[in-house]
Design an enzyme around this catalytic site. Structure first.
Site, PDB file in Angstrom:
ATOM      1  N   ASP A   1       0.857  -1.181   0.000  1.00 11.79           N
ATOM      2  CA  ASP A   1       0.000   0.000   0.000  1.00 11.79           C
ATOM      3  C   ASP A   1       0.895   1.233   0.000  1.00 11.79           C
ATOM      4  O   ASP A   1       1.757   1.386   0.870  1.00 11.79           O
ATOM      5  CB  ASP A   1      -0.920   0.016   1.223  1.00 11.79           C
ATOM      6  CG  ASP A   1      -2.019   1.056   1.106  1.00 11.79           C
ATOM      7  OD1 ASP A   1      -1.681   2.266   1.004  1.00 11.79           O
ATOM      8  OD2 ASP A   1      -3.208   0.684   1.108  1.00 11.79           O
TER       9      ASP A   1
ATOM     10  N   THR B   1     -11.960  -6.362  -7.670  1.00  9.76           N
ATOM     11  CA  THR B   1     -13.251  -6.069  -7.046  1.00  9.76           C
ATOM     12  C   THR B   1     -13.282  -4.614  -6.595  1.00  9.76           C
ATOM     13  O   THR B   1     -14.117  -4.224  -5.784  1.00  9.76           O
ATOM     14  CB  THR B   1     -13.493  -6.982  -5.831  1.00  9.76           C
ATOM     15  OG1 THR B   1     -12.387  -6.877  -4.933  1.00  9.76           O
ATOM     16  CG2 THR B   1     -13.682  -8.426  -6.249  1.00  9.76           C
ATOM     17  N   ALA B   2     -12.362  -3.800  -7.125  1.00 13.27           N
ATOM     18  CA  ALA B   2     -12.246  -2.401  -6.715  1.00 13.27           C
ATOM     19  C   ALA B   2     -13.056  -1.508  -7.649  1.00 13.27           C
ATOM     20  O   ALA B   2     -14.268  -1.379  -7.497  1.00 13.27           O
ATOM     21  CB  ALA B   2     -10.778  -1.998  -6.671  1.00 13.27           C
ATOM     22  N   ARG B   3     -12.408  -0.895  -8.627  1.00 18.63           N
ATOM     23  CA  ARG B   3     -13.085  -0.044  -9.598  1.00 18.63           C
ATOM     24  C   ARG B   3     -12.616  -0.402 -11.002  1.00 18.63           C
ATOM     25  O   ARG B   3     -11.424  -0.636 -11.234  1.00 18.63           O
ATOM     26  CB  ARG B   3     -12.833   1.441  -9.321  1.00 18.63           C
ATOM     27  CG  ARG B   3     -13.600   1.995  -8.117  1.00 18.63           C
ATOM     28  CD  ARG B   3     -15.098   2.017  -8.396  1.00 18.63           C
ATOM     29  NE  ARG B   3     -15.874   2.678  -7.360  1.00 18.63           N
ATOM     30  CZ  ARG B   3     -16.535   2.061  -6.398  1.00 18.63           C
ATOM     31  NH1 ARG B   3     -16.474   0.738  -6.305  1.00 18.63           N
ATOM     32  NH2 ARG B   3     -17.246   2.747  -5.521  1.00 18.63           N
TER      33      ARG B   3
ATOM     34  N   ASP C   1     -15.117  -8.279 -11.155  1.00 18.51           N
ATOM     35  CA  ASP C   1     -16.435  -7.867 -10.683  1.00 18.51           C
ATOM     36  C   ASP C   1     -16.813  -6.501 -11.229  1.00 18.51           C
ATOM     37  O   ASP C   1     -17.981  -6.123 -11.205  1.00 18.51           O
ATOM     38  CB  ASP C   1     -16.451  -7.829  -9.154  1.00 18.51           C
ATOM     39  CG  ASP C   1     -17.780  -7.365  -8.593  1.00 18.51           C
ATOM     40  OD1 ASP C   1     -18.810  -7.998  -8.917  1.00 18.51           O
ATOM     41  OD2 ASP C   1     -17.801  -6.363  -7.857  1.00 18.51           O
TER      42      ASP C   1
ATOM     43  N   GLU D   1     -18.301   0.064 -17.444  1.00 24.31           N
ATOM     44  CA  GLU D   1     -19.559   0.281 -16.741  1.00 24.31           C
ATOM     45  C   GLU D   1     -19.757   1.766 -16.471  1.00 24.31           C
ATOM     46  O   GLU D   1     -18.803   2.545 -16.404  1.00 24.31           O
ATOM     47  CB  GLU D   1     -19.602  -0.516 -15.439  1.00 24.31           C
ATOM     48  CG  GLU D   1     -18.676  -0.031 -14.358  1.00 24.31           C
ATOM     49  CD  GLU D   1     -18.735  -0.928 -13.133  1.00 24.31           C
ATOM     50  OE1 GLU D   1     -19.613  -0.710 -12.300  1.00 24.31           O
ATOM     51  OE2 GLU D   1     -17.898  -1.848 -13.023  1.00 24.31           O
TER      52      GLU D   1
ATOM     53  N   HIS E   1     -20.588  -6.034 -10.639  1.00 22.40           N
ATOM     54  CA  HIS E   1     -20.294  -5.098  -9.544  1.00 22.40           C
ATOM     55  C   HIS E   1     -21.128  -5.436  -8.301  1.00 22.40           C
ATOM     56  O   HIS E   1     -21.812  -4.573  -7.741  1.00 22.40           O
ATOM     57  CB  HIS E   1     -20.562  -3.653  -9.975  1.00 22.40           C
ATOM     58  CG  HIS E   1     -19.766  -2.647  -9.190  1.00 22.40           C
ATOM     59  ND1 HIS E   1     -19.055  -1.636  -9.776  1.00 22.40           N
ATOM     60  CD2 HIS E   1     -19.566  -2.503  -7.841  1.00 22.40           C
ATOM     61  CE1 HIS E   1     -18.464  -0.908  -8.845  1.00 22.40           C
ATOM     62  NE2 HIS E   1     -18.761  -1.417  -7.653  1.00 22.40           N
ATOM     63  N   ILE E   2     -21.049  -6.693  -7.889  1.00 19.33           N
ATOM     64  CA  ILE E   2     -21.834  -7.135  -6.732  1.00 19.33           C
ATOM     65  C   ILE E   2     -20.964  -7.617  -5.575  1.00 19.33           C
ATOM     66  O   ILE E   2     -21.488  -8.083  -4.559  1.00 19.33           O
ATOM     67  CB  ILE E   2     -22.833  -8.252  -7.113  1.00 19.33           C
ATOM     68  CG1 ILE E   2     -22.115  -9.435  -7.777  1.00 19.33           C
ATOM     69  CG2 ILE E   2     -23.929  -7.699  -8.012  1.00 19.33           C
ATOM     70  CD1 ILE E   2     -23.008 -10.655  -7.988  1.00 19.33           C
TER      71      ILE E   2
END
Length: 312
Positions: A169, A226-228, A252, A257, A287-288
């Protein structure tokens, strides 16, 4: 106080704010232009992503004290304007971190064990065993990029699978514990066999995972997002799958989108997106991740408690 609720959120939020004596108006159907005419009279806004909270809109909100957003992402809100004008911004990533982590694990296991392909074949009376031989998660090195609420929850869920979890990070240090080893990005590039992205959407992370980024990995990888969607260049993923530098992907979210997470149009589908749709090396969901019934309640609960605490 007078609160505008702009999206359909868990009813707990309205119930708790009304109990506090505040007035809540549900404005789910109001357009952006309609809201700009009336937003000056509201002290608080609760929303997800339907209306963009940019300077043009916020300048009309002369009485605004806070914005509350169930969930994690704040890319729809001009945070600099809010800070400069004393508008508090609340979010609740604690509420859906567990759901997202479970979803990521589920996608990865589905990909490794070819569950989607095998299920489809069996339903067609096709009984293939060797062609559906899977891969074990045990023994793999999992690299996490972004170690906030979501990355940490994912690392915790991986415990018990017999994997090594490493994480990087850019803005957090000293987070290594029994769940994860803190490492540099270069170490992620050198050692990871599975890579999971957990970064927020900012100017810095738009297009982060591109061809140049993926070429840094020393081993073929499985990739999870699963972020953006806008943080990952779809063509780079497709090129990686074709060259076998990416062995499979769990996506995801999508670069294509809309900001309000509505469906992807199938007409004039981009070539790289069509490739993903047809590939059995890819698991796709709409996106779930983080979208469970339990998460909806917890996001509301965390959010309303933060708001009430601030203005009690």
């Amino acid at each position: 106080m007078k609160i505008a609720i702009l999206d359909k959120v868990h009813p707990l939020i309205e119930e708790q704010l009304v109990e506090k004596g505040w007035q809540c108006n549900n404005l789910f159907e109001a357009s952006r232009e309609e809201l700009k005419q009336t937003i000056h009279s509201y002290h608080g806004i609760v929303l997800r992503s339907r209306i963009k909270m940019d300077q043009d809109f916020l300048e009309k909100a002369k009485s605004l004290l806070f914005i509350g957003r169930p969930g994690a992402g704040l890319e729809n809100i001009d945070l600099d304007y809010c800070e400069a004008n004393g508008i508090k911004v609340f979010r609740s990533p604690e509420g859906n971190r567990d759901a997202l982590a479970e979803h990521a694990i589920g996608m990865l296991l589905s990909l490794f064990n070819k569950l989607k392909k095998a299920d489809t074949e069996v339903r067609k009376s096709i009984w293939v065993r060797e062609g559906n031989r899977g891969v074990e998660l045990m023994g793999k090195t999992i690299g996490i990029i972004g170690y906030g609420y979501m990355g940490k929850a994912f690392a915790q869920r991986l415990q018990g699978f017999g994997v090594q979890v490493i994480a990087y990070d850019k803005y957090l240090k000293g987070f290594g514990d029994k769940s994860v080893k803190e490492v540099s990005l270069q170490t992620i590039f050198e050692e990871a066999e599975v890579v999971s992205l957990h970064t927020p959407l900012t100017q810095e992370t738009i297009g982060l995972v591109n061809s140049s980024f993926l070429k840094e990995f020393k081993k073929p990888i499985y990739f999870i997002n699963t972020a953006r969607g806008q943080s990952v260049v779809t063509k780079a993923i497709v090129d990686g799958i074709k060259s076998q530098s990416i062995l499979g992907a769990c996506l995801d979210v999508s670069e294509y989108e809309s900001a309000t997470f509505t469906k992807l149009e199938t007409e004039n589908l981009p070539e790289e997106l069509a490739y993903l749709y047809d590939s059995d090396k890819v698991v796709l969901t709409p996106h779930i991740a983080g979208w469970t019934h339990e998460a909806k309640f917890k996001m509301a609960d965390y959010l309303v408690k933060k708001i009430v605490k601030e203005f009690s």
